[in-house]
Design a protein around this motif. Structure first.
Motif, PDB file in Angstrom:
ATOM      1  N   MET A   1       0.839  -1.202   0.000  1.00 34.74           N
ATOM      2  CA  MET A   1       0.000   0.000   0.000  1.00 34.74           C
ATOM      3  C   MET A   1       0.876   1.254   0.000  1.00 34.74           C
ATOM      4  SD  MET A   1      -3.071   0.961   2.699  1.00 34.74           S
ATOM      5  CE  MET A   1      -2.131   1.146   4.208  1.00 34.74           C
ATOM      6  N   MET A   2       1.907   1.249   0.839  1.00 34.05           N
ATOM      7  CA  MET A   2       2.768   2.427   0.944  1.00 34.05           C
ATOM      8  C   MET A   2       3.559   2.642  -0.347  1.00 34.05           C
ATOM      9  SD  MET A   2       3.797   4.996   2.491  1.00 34.05           S
ATOM     10  CE  MET A   2       3.064   4.908   4.117  1.00 34.05           C
TER      11      MET A   2
ATOM     12  N   ASN B   1       4.667   5.917  -5.010  1.00 34.89           N
ATOM     13  CA  ASN B   1       5.026   5.971  -6.430  1.00 34.89           C
ATOM     14  C   ASN B   1       3.997   6.744  -7.227  1.00 34.89           C
ATOM     15  OD1 ASN B   1       7.292   4.626  -5.974  1.00 34.89           O
ATOM     16  ND2 ASN B   1       6.637   2.662  -6.801  1.00 34.89           N
ATOM     17  N   ASN B   2       2.730   6.547  -6.887  1.00 33.82           N
ATOM     18  CA  ASN B   2       1.734   7.221  -7.688  1.00 33.82           C
ATOM     19  C   ASN B   2       1.636   8.688  -7.429  1.00 33.82           C
ATOM     20  OD1 ASN B   2      -0.553   6.862  -9.598  1.00 33.82           O
ATOM     21  ND2 ASN B   2       0.229   4.832  -9.120  1.00 33.82           N
TER      22      ASN B   2
ATOM     23  N   ILE C   1       5.149  10.301   7.264  1.00 37.89           N
ATOM     24  CA  ILE C   1       4.745   8.898   7.173  1.00 37.89           C
ATOM     25  C   ILE C   1       4.785   8.187   8.523  1.00 37.89           C
ATOM     26  CG2 ILE C   1       5.566   6.688   6.237  1.00 37.89           C
ATOM     27  CD1 ILE C   1       5.913   8.313   3.581  1.00 37.89           C
ATOM     28  N   ALA C   2       5.738   8.560   9.375  1.00 38.79           N
ATOM     29  CA  ALA C   2       5.800   7.898  10.683  1.00 38.79           C
ATOM     30  C   ALA C   2       4.491   8.134  11.442  1.00 38.79           C
ATOM     31  CB  ALA C   2       6.998   8.421  11.477  1.00 38.79           C
ATOM     32  N   ARG C   3       3.955   9.348  11.343  1.00 42.28           N
ATOM     33  CA  ARG C   3       2.689   9.643  12.017  1.00 42.28           C
ATOM     34  C   ARG C   3       1.543   8.879  11.347  1.00 42.28           C
ATOM     35  NH1 ARG C   3      -0.981  13.549  10.970  1.00 42.28           N
ATOM     36  NH2 ARG C   3       0.381  14.924   9.770  1.00 42.28           N
ATOM     37  N   TRP C   4       1.529   8.893  10.013  1.00 38.92           N
ATOM     38  CA  TRP C   4       0.458   8.193   9.301  1.00 38.92           C
ATOM     39  C   TRP C   4       0.443   6.700   9.637  1.00 38.92           C
ATOM     40  CZ3 TRP C   4       1.511  10.378   3.695  1.00 38.92           C
ATOM     41  CH2 TRP C   4       1.057  11.710   3.629  1.00 38.92           C
TER      42      TRP C   4
ATOM     43  N   TYR D   1      -4.985  -1.991  -3.636  1.00 36.02           N
ATOM     44  CA  TYR D   1      -3.683  -1.784  -2.998  1.00 36.02           C
ATOM     45  C   TYR D   1      -3.818  -1.519  -1.501  1.00 36.02           C
ATOM     46  CZ  TYR D   1      -1.888  -1.381  -7.718  1.00 36.02           C
ATOM     47  OH  TYR D   1      -1.549  -1.647  -9.012  1.00 36.02           O
ATOM     48  N   GLY D   2      -5.013  -1.093  -1.073  1.00 36.87           N
ATOM     49  CA  GLY D   2      -5.178  -0.697   0.330  1.00 36.87           C
ATOM     50  C   GLY D   2      -5.611  -1.852   1.208  1.00 36.87           C
ATOM     51  N   PHE D   3      -5.202  -1.814   2.477  1.00 31.52           N
ATOM     52  CA  PHE D   3      -5.581  -2.862   3.428  1.00 31.52           C
ATOM     53  C   PHE D   3      -6.807  -2.379   4.210  1.00 31.52           C
ATOM     54  CE2 PHE D   3      -5.170  -5.608   7.182  1.00 31.52           C
ATOM     55  CZ  PHE D   3      -4.903  -6.819   6.588  1.00 31.52           C
TER      56      PHE D   3
END
Ligand SMILES: [Zn+2]
Length: 882
Positions: A365-366, A371-372, A428-431, A526-528
């Motif tokens: 997912m990440m 990339n997109n 990203i660490a927070r996300w 792509y998402g969980f």
């Protein structure tokens, strides 16, 4: 460091004598041993030297039975002689069964290993041989080079009568020596080593270029072991495999077999970086080993066999399973756990779908999101770009940095996300905090009004929806969710929307063209997370599901259809959606002529599950028979006819089942799935032809197309009575190829006649079945029908002690017993069965390393009861009306 006269070491079940420390007068003593923590205290009369002390111990140790520690594996050579192999399985806590050590992943050490064996046997370890020495006793001592710093669970020792093939692989850096890559097996496997070698030498340079760090050791050996509990083990430089997972005869192997060998080779090779070079800091961070291997095995396997389309089945075979386990209160846990990982049993339960499948899915997912965002709008071409490791791949660049910063040491989730955040320039660490340190995952709800879609999230659980609460007081804080979507008018993934609040505000409002017919969220899967829609949105999606390539506008692809089917079915199981949504979707799908691989891999099994659930309704009116007729007429027969229309004349095994060489990989993979579905729902053309084919080819079964040989075997045993059963049993007993033997054994579990079924059950304890295969045979019987599940349960409870003994009577044995209990119990739906599980636990508590398998067993029985209450009546009504 403080002065001490004591050393605490992990050790288990060995006799230790003559303990001393170099330079200290007098021997040491074993002061105490704790059986629970598997630790001993050695004490000396004086303070130990600093900063280093050299400890010397004499151990008395025999090759163990069972499948962990330094254990024996046995095989019969072609000339009839019995051979014994000495081999190791140390992850997680098996090294202490072979030598006293500090047995924790973070406590890395260099290893200098020498092995003395009977002259003529091959001796292997992680590092290459530096010297051999023939002793006057007739034995030979083999010395191995010093290893780099590594964790104890990765040490490997193997000795025995072995054969191998080898080749040299150039080093990616100029001037560095080539590396020797070898595939080993017992001498009778000599003809089946080449495929694995070919795959390995393609995966190695692909990973070196992707990860940006050359493989660390001077050699790499992969070996097939006749007795092996798991699928494989990533020991650094000496990877061990179950024989069927490595050594394959490509002429007679099916496409799923060939794919699985490529996967598992690439999985263990990913670990040479993620696991061996950079190790999870402690077992609560295991996903840092297994999540990476689960994701990148697809990359490595694709490098070796691009035509097998590995990424195309990621959602169907990996992510979907992770979501099922993560949705249950009883089995969910955070990806990374700080506490509660200190006992052996608790550690072992981390080797589950959360560490593997959820971990791999989160990474995927990440990577797709990063990339997109950068590449912009590659739409469905993204799948291709995910294969490339060019400099534009921000995610891969951050992983290279993470590996370099932590090599020969350990990694943590915190280090990982901080590195990705820094390279990507995003918070990203927070996300990822909620994804990493909290169990479960979100359900996104979408509502289309006019040309706007509003979105919101709550935690998804199999018991019903949770509560989203940003203050973390009465519910779960929201997840950060990338929300790519597609519609009938846009043939591209739109990645612009992210949801990080409970109810999407202005920033998470999706604008679509006026008059949009359908919107699909989590496009590309792509998402969980799961997605629920309003009833009109579901209806438009079900209508769109019938539209094939070549129709007007955008077509729902296989991954998106897989996601819709999976979400609809699992939402109905959780009581959050009518099951008719799934039923409408799957009926639509049966109209499509394309081989929609992912969609059917996900969508077909609920059809069988619903039949089995309806059959579980004890003492009540059930519409199981009507369901079977409906599936046959409206789904399984039409889909077989539609999907195979271009390749065959009618429904015949020799025609339809075998297909032609020109068939696509998708169709080759799909054909056995669809035909076994059709066979299950009584398509007589399939069952009759299977019986005939087995009879006609009984003396040369390898003449049957390998892609469908398993299908022919299972359908023939299920429908061919004693005649087919006896042929299959004969084939099993005489087969020498492990893959073929595995197929024969699996087929014997399909016997419908109670006497034949009992014969299969009795084989579980027979010497003709290796301990590694015993419990999968038992679980294979249970899956066939209600009556079969009850027979398997009786066999398990009546023979518990004998089974436990057959499996080696150790921790590994109790884990295997726990898993088998869980698997058989999942076929029941009555309170009396919950009582039976509890009684079984009470009776055998002394054999068990942990309770979680039993909690999971009870949970699945409760889920079945819940399913019947929520859905049985609806299914029956829907059948009556359709
Ligand atoms: Zn692994």
């Amino acid at each position: 460091m403080e002065d001490t006269p004591c050393v605490v070491l992990h050790t288990s079940r060995m006799n230790i004598s003559a303990v001393s420390v170099l330079g200290l007068p007098g021997p040491g003593q074993i002061y105490g041993h704790n059986d629970t923590s598997e630790q001993m205290v050695l004490s000396f009369d004086t303070i130990l030297p600093r900063p280093h002390a050299t400890l010397s111990m004499d151990l008395d140790y025999s090759l163990r039975p069972g499948l962990e520690g330094l254990y024996r594996s046995q095989f019969t050579a072609a000339d009839g002689t019995n051979n014994t192999l000495g081999t190791t399985q140390f992850e997680t806590s098996g090294a202490r069964l072979a030598f006293p050590c500090f047995d924790e992943p973070a406590l890395k050490a260099t290893f200098d290993i020498s092995l003395t064996t009977t002259t003529g046997l091959t001796a292997l370890s992680n590092m290459p041989v530096t010297a051999t020495q023939d002793l006057s006793s007739g034995d030979t001592t083999t010395h191995f080079a010093t290893s780099p710093p590594m964790s104890t669970y990765l040490v490997a020792l193997i000795m025995g009568n072995l054969t191998s093939v080898s080749t040299m692989v150039p080093h990616p850096e100029p001037g560095q020596p080539d590396r020797n890559v070898s595939i080993y097996g017992t001498p009778d496997r000599a003809g089946n080593l080449e495929t694995a070698l070919d795959i390995t030498v393609k995966v190695l340079p692909a990973f070196e270029s992707l990860f940006g760090i050359p493989y660390t050791l001077p050699k790499l050996d992969l070996i097939g072991i006749p007795d092996f509990a798991a699928g494989a083990m990533e020991n650094w430089g000496l990877i061990t495999y179950r024989e069927t997972a490595l050594l394959i005869d490509p002429q007679h192997a099916s496409l799923p077999d060939l794919r699985s060998v490529a996967y598992i080779i690439a999985h263990e090779m990913t670990h040479q970086w993620f696991g061996d070079l950079v190790t999870c800091d402690y077992w609560g961070e295991l996903w840092l080993n297994e999540g990476f291997a689960t994701y990148f095995e697809n990359y490595g396997a694709t490098a070796a066999r691009p035509e097998y389309r590995f990424f195309d089945t990621f959602y169907a075979t990996q992510a979907s399973l992770g979501q099922i386990v993560d949705a249950k209160n009883v089995s969910t846990h955070p990806l990374a756990t700080i506490t509660g990982v200190d006992s052996t049993g608790r550690v072992e339960s981390f080797f589950d779908s959360i560490s593997y499948n959820k971990g791999g899915s989160i990474l995927r997912m990440m990577r797709a999101f990063l990339n997109n965002r950068r590449i912009g709008d590659e739409s469905y071409g993204l799948r291709r770009s995910l294969l490339q490791s060019d400099e534009d791949d921000v995610f891969i660049r951050s992983l290279q940095q993470y590996l370099r910063a932590n090599e020969f040491s350990t990694g943590t989730s915190h280090k990982l996300w901080e590195t990705v955040a820094q390279v990507a320039g995003l918070p990203i660490a927070r996300w990822m905090d909620q994804w990493t340190y909290h169990g479960g995952f979100p359900l996104v709800s979408a509502t289309l009004q006019g040309s706007q879609v509003t979105v919101s999230q709550v935690p998804f659980t199999s018991q019903g929806p949770g509560t989203c609460d940003p203050t973390n007081t009465t519910g779960t804080p929201p997840w950060w969710i990338p929300l790519p979507f597609t519609t009938n008018s846009e043939d591209q993934l739109n990645w612009s929307i992210q949801l990080d609040t409970c109810v999407g505000g202005h920033a998470a409002l999706i604008n679509v063209d006026p008059g949009t017919q359908w919107v699909k969220l989590n496009a590309g899967q792509y998402g969980f997370y799961r997605v629920n829609y309003t009833q009109p949105m579901w209806s438009s999606l079900a209508a769109a599901a019938t539209v094939s390539d070549g129709g007007a506008g955008t077509v729902l692809g296989s991954e998106d259809l897989a996601g819709l089917l999976d979400d609809a079915y699992q939402l109905s199981r959780a009581g959050q959606l009518s099951i008719t949504v799934y039923l409408d979707l799957i009926r639509s799908l049966a109209q499509r002529p394309e081989p929609l691989m992912s969609a059917w891999l996900v969508g077909a099994s609920p059809l069988v599950q619903i039949y089995q659930s309806l059959s579980m309704a004890e003492g009540e009116a059930s519409c199981a028979a009507e369901w079977a007729t409906f599936v046959q007429q409206n789904i399984s027969n039409p889909v077989v006819a539609n999907v195979t229309a271009g390749t065959t004349k009618g429904v015949s095994i020799t025609g339809t089942i075998s297909g032609t060489d020109a068939d696509s990989e998708s169709l080759r993979l799909l054909r056995p799935t669809l035909l076994s579905l059709a066979g299950y729902f009584n398509m007589t053309a399939v069952s009759q032809e299977a019986v005939q084919l087995l009879q006609d080819n009984a003396n040369d079964v390898l003449g049957i197309d390998p892609d469908v040989r398993q299908l022919v075997y299972t359908q023939a045993v299920a429908n061919g009575g004693a005649a087919s059963y006896n042929i299959m049993q004969g084939l099993y007993l005489s087969a020498s190829d492990p893959s073929e033997k595995e197929r024969n054994l699996a087929a014997l579990a399909y016997a419908r006649d109670p006497d034949l079924r009992q014969q299969t059950l009795e084989m579980v304890l027979d010497d003709s079945v290796r301990s590694q295969d015993a419990l999968s045979l038992l679980a294979g019987v249970a899956v066939r029908s209600n009556a079969a599940a009850h027979a398997a349960w009786s066999f398990l409870t009546e023979n518990w002690a004998a089974l436990f003994q057959k499996l080696g009577g150790d921790n590994e044995a109790s884990r295997m017993m726990g898993k088998a209990t869980q698997s058989i119990a999942s076929h029941f739906a009555a309170q009396s069965q919950i009582d039976a599980v509890n009684a079984l636990y009470t009776a055998h508590e002394q054999y068990l390393s942990e309770r979680s398998y039993f909690d999971n067993s009870i949970d699945s029985i409760q889920a079945n009861i819940q399913w019947l209450q929520l859905n049985a009546e609806q299914v029956c009504l829907w059948l009556a009306e359709s």
